[in-house]
Design an enzyme around this catalytic site. Structure first.
Site, PDB file in Angstrom:
ATOM      1  N   LYS A   1       0.893  -1.190   0.045  1.00 34.45           N
ATOM      2  CA  LYS A   1       0.026   0.067   0.127  1.00 34.45           C
ATOM      3  C   LYS A   1       0.811   1.340   0.112  1.00 34.45           C
ATOM      4  O   LYS A   1       0.499   2.110  -0.515  1.00 34.45           O
ATOM      5  CB  LYS A   1      -1.055  -0.041   1.228  1.00 34.45           C
TER       6      LYS A   1
ATOM      7  N   GLN B   1      -4.713  -1.870   9.391  1.00 34.99           N
ATOM      8  CA  GLN B   1      -4.420  -3.439   8.946  1.00 34.99           C
ATOM      9  C   GLN B   1      -4.804  -4.336   9.752  1.00 34.99           C
ATOM     10  O   GLN B   1      -4.948  -4.439  10.742  1.00 34.99           O
ATOM     11  CB  GLN B   1      -2.927  -3.423   8.691  1.00 34.99           C
TER      12      GLN B   1
ATOM     13  N   ASP C   1     -10.999   3.123   3.842  1.00 39.23           N
ATOM     14  CA  ASP C   1     -11.085   1.779   3.815  1.00 39.23           C
ATOM     15  C   ASP C   1     -12.284   1.199   3.874  1.00 39.23           C
ATOM     16  O   ASP C   1     -12.659   0.057   3.725  1.00 39.23           O
ATOM     17  CB  ASP C   1      -9.849   1.069   4.765  1.00 39.23           C
TER      18      ASP C   1
END
Ligand code: NAP
Length: 276
Positions: free
Chosen positions: A49, A93, A116
């Site tokens: 990322k 994450q 996200d």
């Protein structure tokens, strides 16, 4: 369906938008990545990322926390990033660790920085059809379908898998585009019979080649979001390809779209935040 090519174009467009924003306002879009512990797969995902961020003109700020970080400490970190005007998007994450209350952690991300699409706010906005950030993999799937001009209205979409980050939201987005949606899951009786009826199949399971090629209706659109060890998807690719009208390969289909959507949404967030 070429996810790699489409993702590359999306990253290029995103980089152009990021550069234009910087020229106009001086703002450089910034994505904060937060990782608890040092699980090798998670370290790799975060690094990917960060590398892609650089290509899209997005700054990355990494916050690595020790494996024994408590939920309260993680929430404090995410709250501080939510208040930091130089950070426009935040990615925690997953998995954050078994001892962490992940839901509490995700909810510490400000909705306007939830690039996200993991907060209840983002999920509800999607459910109501209101503006907000899509969960990235479902968002990437919808962009692939749009790029290939797949007509969804009145079509029967069968989504195999119902996780909160993937199956459930992709079904809701397909419904939002007027598809008739069937969800299948581990308790579904006679999965094959459902797949055989599908104009659009989305496989989001994590079981190698669960979807048999022989069950794909001729001409159907097959989206394989699965990613299993050995670069194997959830669809029996070679057998399905012969029957499908369009199909995503693994790798090179859905996977590359996920990070591209994350970066596009980070620049969206920076544009909105710098517009006040
Ligand atoms: P998950 O949370 O484990 O959910 C799997 C879903 O599949 C569950 O709803 C489960 O049903 C269902 N399922 C399991 N076995 C089944 C069976 N035999 N028949 C029918 N349904 C079955 O997984 P996930 O996070 O959604 O991920 C799914 C796959 O997508 C994985 O391969 C993952 O690696 C991949 N993925 C890819 C990306 C990407 O960027 N490309 C992103 C996220 C995930 P129940 O609800 O009944 O348990």
């Amino acid at each position: 369906m070429d996810g790699t090519g489409l993702a590359r174009r999306l990253v290029e467009e995103t980089a152009a938008r990021a550069a234009a924003l910087t020229r106009r306002t001086g703002t450089v879009p910034c994505l904060a990545t937060v990782l608890v512990g040092d699980d090798p797969a998670s370290v790799t995902y975060v690094r990917m990322k960060q590398n892609r961020s650089a290509k899209a003109g997005v700054l990355s700020r990494h916050v690595g926390l020790p494996a024994d970080t408590s939920t309260a400490e993680l929430v404090d970190t995410l709250t501080a990033l939510s208040h930091d005007p130089n950070v426009h998007g935040i990615l925690l994450q997953h998995p954050a660790g078994r001892h962490i209350d992940e839901r509490a952690a995700f909810e510490a991300i400000a909705p306007e920085k939830d690039v996200d699409g993991v907060t209840m706010h983002s999920f509800a906005a999607m459910g109501f059809g209101l503006p907000g950030f899509a969960s990235c993999t479902p968002g990437g799937i919808m962009r692939l379908l749009a790029a290939y001009e797949v007509e969804l209205a009145g079509k029967h979409a069968v989504v195999v898998g119902r996780s909160a980050i993937l199956g459930k939201p992709v079904g809701m987005l397909l419904l939002g585009q007027d598809a008739t949606v069937t969800y299948c899951h581990s308790r579904t009786a006679n999965l094959s019979a459902h797949v055989r009826e599908a104009d659009v199949v989305v496989a989001a399971v994590g079981v190698p080649e669960l979807i048999r090629g022989a069950d794909v209706k001729p001409g159907a659109v097959v989206i394989d979001a699965g990613y299993n060890p050995g670069n194997v998807g959830d669809v029996e690719f070679e057998a399905a390809r012969i029957r499908a009208g369009l199909i995503t390969p693994v790798p090179g289909g859905v996977g590359p779209m996920t990070i591209a959507v994350l970066l596009a949404q980070t620049v969206d967030a920076a544009e909105r935040q710098s517009a006040g």
